[in-house]
Design a protein around this motif. Structure first.
Motif, PDB file in Angstrom:
ATOM      1  N   ARG A  77       7.850 -42.672  15.804  1.00 54.92           N
ATOM      2  CA  ARG A  77       7.271 -41.353  15.520  1.00 54.92           C
ATOM      3  C   ARG A  77       8.125 -40.201  16.050  1.00 54.92           C
ATOM      4  O   ARG A  77       8.149 -39.113  15.476  1.00 54.92           O
ATOM      5  CB  ARG A  77       5.864 -41.297  16.123  1.00 54.92           C
ATOM      6  N   ARG A  78       8.853 -40.445  17.123  1.00 57.55           N
ATOM      7  CA  ARG A  78       9.623 -39.368  17.744  1.00 57.55           C
ATOM      8  C   ARG A  78      10.747 -38.854  16.848  1.00 57.55           C
ATOM      9  O   ARG A  78      11.261 -37.755  17.073  1.00 57.55           O
ATOM     10  CB  ARG A  78      10.194 -39.834  19.091  1.00 57.55           C
ATOM     11  N   VAL A  79      11.178 -39.634  15.831  1.00 60.20           N
ATOM     12  CA  VAL A  79      12.268 -39.164  14.961  1.00 60.20           C
ATOM     13  C   VAL A  79      11.737 -38.513  13.686  1.00 60.20           C
ATOM     14  O   VAL A  79      12.529 -38.210  12.785  1.00 60.20           O
ATOM     15  CB  VAL A  79      13.259 -40.309  14.611  1.00 60.20           C
ATOM     16  N   GLN A  80      10.443 -38.227  13.608  1.00 64.86           N
ATOM     17  CA  GLN A  80       9.901 -37.591  12.407  1.00 64.86           C
ATOM     18  C   GLN A  80      10.633 -36.292  12.054  1.00 64.86           C
ATOM     19  O   GLN A  80      10.921 -36.053  10.865  1.00 64.86           O
ATOM     20  CB  GLN A  80       8.401 -37.324  12.580  1.00 64.86           C
ATOM     21  N   PRO A  81      10.987 -35.438  13.026  1.00 63.81           N
ATOM     22  CA  PRO A  81      11.740 -34.227  12.650  1.00 63.81           C
ATOM     23  C   PRO A  81      13.069 -34.534  11.966  1.00 63.81           C
ATOM     24  O   PRO A  81      13.518 -33.762  11.106  1.00 63.81           O
ATOM     25  CB  PRO A  81      11.958 -33.519  13.989  1.00 63.81           C
ATOM     26  N   VAL A  82      13.695 -35.637  12.315  1.00 66.16           N
ATOM     27  CA  VAL A  82      14.960 -36.004  11.666  1.00 66.16           C
ATOM     28  C   VAL A  82      14.713 -36.426  10.226  1.00 66.16           C
ATOM     29  O   VAL A  82      15.484 -36.087   9.314  1.00 66.16           O
ATOM     30  CB  VAL A  82      15.671 -37.130  12.448  1.00 66.16           C
ATOM     31  N   LEU A  83      13.632 -37.164   9.993  1.00 63.13           N
ATOM     32  CA  LEU A  83      13.286 -37.549   8.620  1.00 63.13           C
ATOM     33  C   LEU A  83      13.033 -36.297   7.774  1.00 63.13           C
ATOM     34  O   LEU A  83      13.465 -36.226   6.622  1.00 63.13           O
ATOM     35  CB  LEU A  83      12.051 -38.446   8.602  1.00 63.13           C
ATOM     36  N   ASP A  84      12.342 -35.334   8.349  1.00 63.36           N
ATOM     37  CA  ASP A  84      12.078 -34.085   7.629  1.00 63.36           C
ATOM     38  C   ASP A  84      13.382 -33.354   7.299  1.00 63.36           C
ATOM     39  O   ASP A  84      13.548 -32.819   6.189  1.00 63.36           O
ATOM     40  CB  ASP A  84      11.173 -33.175   8.460  1.00 63.36           C
ATOM     41  N   MET A 127       9.113 -38.656   3.987  1.00 65.09           N
ATOM     42  CA  MET A 127       9.276 -39.925   4.681  1.00 65.09           C
ATOM     43  C   MET A 127       8.466 -39.854   5.979  1.00 65.09           C
ATOM     44  O   MET A 127       8.537 -38.868   6.706  1.00 65.09           O
ATOM     45  CB  MET A 127      10.745 -40.198   4.998  1.00 65.09           C
ATOM     46  N   LEU A 128       7.708 -40.910   6.270  1.00 69.70           N
ATOM     47  CA  LEU A 128       6.849 -40.950   7.439  1.00 69.70           C
ATOM     48  C   LEU A 128       7.346 -41.992   8.430  1.00 69.70           C
ATOM     49  O   LEU A 128       7.614 -43.140   8.055  1.00 69.70           O
ATOM     50  CB  LEU A 128       5.413 -41.295   7.038  1.00 69.70           C
ATOM     51  N   ALA A 129       7.478 -41.596   9.680  1.00 74.99           N
ATOM     52  CA  ALA A 129       7.833 -42.528  10.750  1.00 74.99           C
ATOM     53  C   ALA A 129       6.551 -43.222  11.201  1.00 74.99           C
ATOM     54  O   ALA A 129       5.659 -42.581  11.756  1.00 74.99           O
ATOM     55  CB  ALA A 129       8.483 -41.784  11.909  1.00 74.99           C
ATOM     56  N   LEU A 130       6.449 -44.521  10.972  1.00 78.45           N
ATOM     57  CA  LEU A 130       5.199 -45.238  11.228  1.00 78.45           C
ATOM     58  C   LEU A 130       5.163 -45.962  12.569  1.00 78.45           C
ATOM     59  O   LEU A 130       4.083 -46.381  13.011  1.00 78.45           O
ATOM     60  CB  LEU A 130       4.944 -46.275  10.125  1.00 78.45           C
ATOM     61  N   ASN A 131       6.300 -46.120  13.214  1.00 80.97           N
ATOM     62  CA  ASN A 131       6.337 -46.952  14.412  1.00 80.97           C
ATOM     63  C   ASN A 131       6.076 -46.127  15.668  1.00 80.97           C
ATOM     64  O   ASN A 131       6.019 -44.894  15.622  1.00 80.97           O
ATOM     65  CB  ASN A 131       7.678 -47.684  14.525  1.00 80.97           C
ATOM     66  N   CYS A 132       5.956 -46.827  16.781  1.00 75.06           N
ATOM     67  CA  CYS A 132       5.728 -46.180  18.064  1.00 75.06           C
ATOM     68  C   CYS A 132       6.939 -46.385  18.965  1.00 75.06           C
ATOM     69  O   CYS A 132       7.899 -47.072  18.599  1.00 75.06           O
ATOM     70  CB  CYS A 132       4.471 -46.745  18.732  1.00 75.06           C
ATOM     71  N   HIS A 133       6.867 -45.797  20.136  1.00 72.41           N
ATOM     72  CA  HIS A 133       7.918 -45.946  21.132  1.00 72.41           C
ATOM     73  C   HIS A 133       7.937 -47.404  21.587  1.00 72.41           C
ATOM     74  O   HIS A 133       6.933 -47.927  22.070  1.00 72.41           O
ATOM     75  CB  HIS A 133       7.604 -45.014  22.306  1.00 72.41           C
ATOM     76  N   THR A 198      -0.226 -53.725  18.792  1.00 71.87           N
ATOM     77  CA  THR A 198       0.234 -52.360  19.061  1.00 71.87           C
ATOM     78  C   THR A 198       1.054 -51.851  17.880  1.00 71.87           C
ATOM     79  O   THR A 198       0.901 -50.697  17.449  1.00 71.87           O
ATOM     80  CB  THR A 198       1.057 -52.309  20.356  1.00 71.87           C
ATOM     81  N   TRP A 199       1.920 -52.705  17.344  1.00 75.35           N
ATOM     82  CA  TRP A 199       2.655 -52.325  16.131  1.00 75.35           C
ATOM     83  C   TRP A 199       1.686 -52.085  14.972  1.00 75.35           C
ATOM     84  O   TRP A 199       1.785 -51.078  14.273  1.00 75.35           O
ATOM     85  CB  TRP A 199       3.655 -53.414  15.756  1.00 75.35           C
ATOM     86  N   ASP A 200       0.764 -53.017  14.756  1.00 76.58           N
ATOM     87  CA  ASP A 200      -0.200 -52.866  13.660  1.00 76.58           C
ATOM     88  C   ASP A 200      -0.940 -51.533  13.760  1.00 76.58           C
ATOM     89  O   ASP A 200      -1.116 -50.826  12.770  1.00 76.58           O
ATOM     90  CB  ASP A 200      -1.236 -53.999  13.698  1.00 76.58           C
ATOM     91  N   ARG A 201      -1.390 -51.212  14.972  1.00 77.63           N
ATOM     92  CA  ARG A 201      -2.173 -49.992  15.174  1.00 77.63           C
ATOM     93  C   ARG A 201      -1.306 -48.762  14.973  1.00 77.63           C
ATOM     94  O   ARG A 201      -1.778 -47.735  14.432  1.00 77.63           O
ATOM     95  CB  ARG A 201      -2.784 -49.982  16.574  1.00 77.63           C
ATOM     96  N   ALA A 202      -0.046 -48.836  15.398  1.00 78.00           N
ATOM     97  CA  ALA A 202       0.852 -47.694  15.198  1.00 78.00           C
ATOM     98  C   ALA A 202       1.006 -47.386  13.719  1.00 78.00           C
ATOM     99  O   ALA A 202       0.896 -46.226  13.292  1.00 78.00           O
ATOM    100  CB  ALA A 202       2.210 -47.980  15.830  1.00 78.00           C
ATOM    101  N   PHE A 203       1.251 -48.423  12.912  1.00 77.16           N
ATOM    102  CA  PHE A 203       1.412 -48.197  11.477  1.00 77.16           C
ATOM    103  C   PHE A 203       0.134 -47.594  10.897  1.00 77.16           C
ATOM    104  O   PHE A 203       0.179 -46.649  10.097  1.00 77.16           O
ATOM    105  CB  PHE A 203       1.724 -49.503  10.750  1.00 77.16           C
ATOM    106  N   ALA A 204      -1.021 -48.137  11.315  1.00 78.54           N
ATOM    107  CA  ALA A 204      -2.294 -47.660  10.782  1.00 78.54           C
ATOM    108  C   ALA A 204      -2.577 -46.226  11.211  1.00 78.54           C
ATOM    109  O   ALA A 204      -2.992 -45.390  10.386  1.00 78.54           O
ATOM    110  CB  ALA A 204      -3.418 -48.592  11.239  1.00 78.54           C
ATOM    111  N   CYS A 205      -2.362 -45.909  12.488  1.00 82.36           N
ATOM    112  CA  CYS A 205      -2.642 -44.557  12.973  1.00 82.36           C
ATOM    113  C   CYS A 205      -1.781 -43.515  12.265  1.00 82.36           C
ATOM    114  O   CYS A 205      -2.261 -42.439  11.885  1.00 82.36           O
ATOM    115  CB  CYS A 205      -2.414 -44.478  14.484  1.00 82.36           C
ATOM    116  N   ASN A 206      -0.506 -43.834  12.069  1.00 80.40           N
ATOM    117  CA  ASN A 206       0.392 -42.858  11.462  1.00 80.40           C
ATOM    118  C   ASN A 206       0.152 -42.707   9.960  1.00 80.40           C
ATOM    119  O   ASN A 206       0.347 -41.624   9.395  1.00 80.40           O
ATOM    120  CB  ASN A 206       1.837 -43.224  11.782  1.00 80.40           C
ATOM    121  N   ILE A 207      -0.298 -43.782   9.310  1.00 83.88           N
ATOM    122  CA  ILE A 207      -0.705 -43.657   7.898  1.00 83.88           C
ATOM    123  C   ILE A 207      -1.977 -42.833   7.796  1.00 83.88           C
ATOM    124  O   ILE A 207      -2.093 -41.931   6.956  1.00 83.88           O
ATOM    125  CB  ILE A 207      -0.896 -45.057   7.274  1.00 83.88           C
ATOM    126  N   ALA A 208      -2.955 -43.139   8.655  1.00 81.39           N
ATOM    127  CA  ALA A 208      -4.221 -42.402   8.621  1.00 81.39           C
ATOM    128  C   ALA A 208      -4.000 -40.919   8.881  1.00 81.39           C
ATOM    129  O   ALA A 208      -4.668 -40.062   8.276  1.00 81.39           O
ATOM    130  CB  ALA A 208      -5.189 -42.989   9.648  1.00 81.39           C
TER     131      ALA A 208
END
Length: 298
Positions: A77-84, A127-133, A198-208
């Motif tokens: 998620r921290r690289v979302q500004p780079v994707l933008d 583009m959405l960053a779906l993962n966590c740290h 934790t990975w599963d939840r990260a993908f779900a939280c960022n999609i939601a």
């Protein structure tokens, strides 16, 4: 020996319904998928043919429903500004891969994914960053969710508890046993389960989060198939977050499938061309195998 009646034949370039083995009409299937909130496209990370398939499906879905976003497991998620910045045309390919720390964060050959990245850039598809740290995964696996202070949870909420079926699935995945068999769930530790969730939840939280908009896009998720199959993983966590309109599409190179193992695996399975050799960077296969052994045995 398996009775032929329990086998589903799967011709090349066709979509198979895992529930009954019938071949689905592609237009009807993808039109239905375009009406979902989320469509998750499973992958084996190192197989180029799968990434070509993902690109083709994303292209069709965008034609059917132009307002889409594509989420990637590969980015924290921290690289979302780079994707933008990439989508807005502000970076060269080399600069983009450098700024997202591709080699350190993901490590698989970027050539596998670049056509998808350029598709998004060319058509200004978010583009959405779906993962966590990544250290969060290690920390939750080792100490549990409650041991992590709220301001260090990378925006995530607690995972819905793992079902027995998911524990059996992960044990089967880890030890190459039938996904729907009566696999002893104790073959994998709670630490391994917590990390996976934790990975599963990260993908779900960022999609939601992406769906929490006045005019939400169709979110297409590019995610490892082990996080998607049989309604476990990310789909399970999405449902816990109130996202219920989910499609799961999977690729295969097999011309026949055992019927019992296919039930519930996803909404449809596409038969690929025979894949070219996997693209695995030197040392990656050993690193992945070692990490899995460590996670399963600690």
């Amino acid at each position: 020996m398996t009775d032929a009646a329990t086998q589903f034949a799967h011709p090349r370039a066709s979509w198979l319904d895992p529930a009954d083995g019938r071949i689905r009409d592609e237009r009807e299937l993808l039109t239905a998928m375009a009406d979902r909130q989320v469509v998750l496209l499973g992958e084996t990370h190192s197989v180029l043919e799968i990434h070509r398939w993902q690109l083709h499906v994303a292209t069709v879905l965008r034609f059917l429903r132009p307002h889409i976003a594509v989420g990637f497991e590969m980015f924290p998620r921290r690289v979302q500004p780079v994707l933008d910045e990439w989508i807005e045309g502000g970076l060269s390919t080399a600069a983009f891969l450098d700024k997202v720390e591709w080699g350190a964060v993901w490590g698989f050959d970027a050539e596998l994914y670049l056509p998808l990245f350029h598709f998004c850039r060319r058509h200004r598809v978010p583009m959405l960053a779906l993962n966590c740290h990544r250290p969060l995964v290690t920390r939750v696996g080792k100490d549990g969710w409650d041991a992590v202070p709220e301001d260090e949870r990378d925006g995530l909420t607690p995972s819905a508890p793992a079902t027995l079926a998911y524990r059996r699935y992960l044990a089967g995945l880890r030890f190459d046993r039938p996904a729907t068999g009566e696999v002893d769930p104790s073959l994998v530790t709670d630490r391994f389960i917590r990390a996976q969730q934790t990975w599963d939840r990260a993908f779900a939280c960022n999609i939601a989060k992406a769906l929490d908009a006045a005019d939400p896009p169709l979110v297409i998720g590019i995610i490892g198939r082990g996080h998607l199959e049989y309604g476990h993983g990310a789909p399970y966590q999405l449902r816990d977050l109130g996202v219920s309109s989910i499609g799961v599409l999977l690729p295969t190179a097999s011309d026949h499938h055992d019927a019992a193992s296919m039930v519930g695996i996803g909404d449809a399975v596409f038969r690929l061309d025979e894949p070219e050799p996997e693209i695995v960077p030197p040392g990656m296969a050993e690193m992945i195998a070692g990490a899995r052994r460590k996670a399963a045995n600690t």
